[in-house]
Design a protein around this motif. Structure first.
Motif, short mmCIF file in Angstrom:
data_model
loop_
_atom_site.label_atom_id
_atom_site.label_comp_id
_atom_site.label_asym_id
_atom_site.label_seq_id
_atom_site.Cartn_x
_atom_site.Cartn_y
_atom_site.Cartn_z
N LEU A 157 8.42 -5.65 11.62
CA LEU A 157 7.93 -4.28 11.66
C LEU A 157 9.11 -3.34 11.52
O LEU A 157 10.07 -3.42 12.29
CB LEU A 157 7.20 -4.02 12.99
CG LEU A 157 5.99 -4.91 13.27
CD1 LEU A 157 5.52 -4.74 14.71
CD2 LEU A 157 4.87 -4.59 12.30
N TYR A 182 6.21 -3.13 6.85
CA TYR A 182 6.01 -4.43 7.48
C TYR A 182 6.26 -5.52 6.45
O TYR A 182 6.17 -5.29 5.24
CB TYR A 182 4.57 -4.57 8.02
CG TYR A 182 3.54 -4.17 7.00
CD1 TYR A 182 3.20 -5.01 5.95
CD2 TYR A 182 2.94 -2.92 7.04
CE1 TYR A 182 2.29 -4.63 4.98
CE2 TYR A 182 2.03 -2.52 6.08
CZ TYR A 182 1.71 -3.39 5.05
OH TYR A 182 0.83 -3.00 4.08
N ARG A 192 5.37 -9.93 6.31
CA ARG A 192 5.00 -11.18 6.97
C ARG A 192 5.43 -12.33 6.08
O ARG A 192 5.08 -12.36 4.88
CB ARG A 192 3.50 -11.26 7.24
CG ARG A 192 3.15 -12.31 8.31
CD ARG A 192 1.66 -12.43 8.53
NE ARG A 192 1.08 -13.41 7.62
CZ ARG A 192 -0.22 -13.53 7.37
NH1 ARG A 192 -1.08 -12.69 7.95
NH2 ARG A 192 -0.66 -14.46 6.56
N LEU A 236 -1.28 -8.73 11.00
CA LEU A 236 0.00 -8.73 11.71
C LEU A 236 -0.11 -9.45 13.06
O LEU A 236 0.90 -9.55 13.77
CB LEU A 236 0.48 -7.29 11.91
CG LEU A 236 0.75 -6.51 10.62
CD1 LEU A 236 1.12 -5.07 10.93
CD2 LEU A 236 1.85 -7.18 9.79
N ALA A 247 4.43 -1.81 16.68
CA ALA A 247 3.90 -1.42 15.38
C ALA A 247 3.69 0.09 15.33
O ALA A 247 4.03 0.73 14.33
CB ALA A 247 2.58 -2.14 15.11
#
Length: 287
Positions: free
Chosen positions: A183, A243, A245, A267, A279
């Motif tokens: 984040l 963000y 991932r 997330l 976040a």
């Protein structure tokens, strides 16, 4: 407080995603709005953050057209050029070319034949899926059935889709898939996802396959690979990210990249202590 941040979803999602339910109480500057709602005035927001836009793969051209239009009206994150790159999994070839270990993948476009050296030998466990897809849509696992795998490639081609073929890495059945969430450029938490394709899939939302996900601690090797990849993204033309991932699979030689999620990843905020607040802080900083 007047909403300054658009948390972008879709009209097709009947109820807010779990991430959004957890995030919004920490972020009063935000409102939940749908990318496919033509009544939205995107210029009313200082920033629009892509979240649960999980129907994009069925309307990719429309979605990218919207993203470009929204980018001219507000600050879209992640940026539209990154989104255009990341919504087609052929980006895995770019990561491999940059020296990152990725799941071996053969891409076959409509009109192309599956190469002789593709992993379709009898007895091989093979995953076939479209290069543009989300939530395991169109993904199938074939256990030693090359003819059926090639038939699925042909079916994807008939829909105008690029097919991708990958060996099934059996370690995932025991260890699972690790998702590392970043984040605002900083590591936040990790989650462990059980194998999906090797068991019967269910589709409660209709937009993505249900997943069994639990909190986990990333290994040193997983953190090292994910950290290196996140640090390399600006040099690859993908900066200013809200963000990231990184999804990794285990192998005997160490983790490999399954997917790099820069567009609309879950997330898993419920699985990281303090993750909803982190976040919110990261998204608020974008103002």
């Amino acid at each position: 407080m007047t909403a300054r941040i658009a948390i972008v979803t879709t009209l097709e999602l009947a109820v807010p995603d779990d991430d959004e339910t957890l995030l919004l109480p920490h972020l009063p500057e935000a409102a939940l709005v749908a990318w496919d709602d033509p009544s939205v005035d995107w210029s009313a927001f200082d920033v629009a953050i892509l979240r649960s836009t999980w129907n994009y793969h069925d309307r990719l051209e429309d979605f990218l057209a919207w993203a470009r239009a929204a980018s001219s009206a507000t600050r879209l994150l992640n940026p539209v050029d990154t989104v255009a790159w990341n919504t087609d999994k052929r980006y895995l070839a770019d990561l491999a070319a940059a020296g990152f270990p990725v799941v071996p993948t053969t891409f076959v476009a409509p009109g192309e034949a599956v190469p002789d050296d593709a992993v379709v030998a009898p007895g091989a466990h093979l995953v076939v899926k479209p290069s543009v897809g989300a939530g395991s849509n169109g993904a199938r696992l074939f256990d030693g059935e090359p003819d059926e795998a090639l038939a699925h490639v042909a079916a994807l081609h008939a829909q105008g889709k690029v097919a991708m073929l990958q060996p099934y890495l059996a370690e995932v059945d025991e260890v699972g898939e690790t998702a590392l969430v970043y984040l605002g450029g900083c590591f936040s938490h990790a989650a462990r996802k059980a194998a999906i394709l090797s068991r019967d899939m269910s589709w409660d939302t209709g937009l993505y396959a249900d997943e069994k996900v639990v909190p986990t601690s990333a290994t040193e090797a997983e953190r090292a690979l994910a950290d290196r990849l996140v640090a390399a993204l600006p040099g690859m033309g993908h900066a200013d990210l809200a963000y990231v991932r990184v999804d990794l699979l285990p192998t005997a030689d160490g983790p490999v990249v399954l997917e790099l999620e820069l567009t609309e990843p879950s997330l898993f905020l419920a699985l990281g202590e303090g993750a909803p607040a982190r976040a919110a802080e990261a998204f608020r900083a974008l103002l």
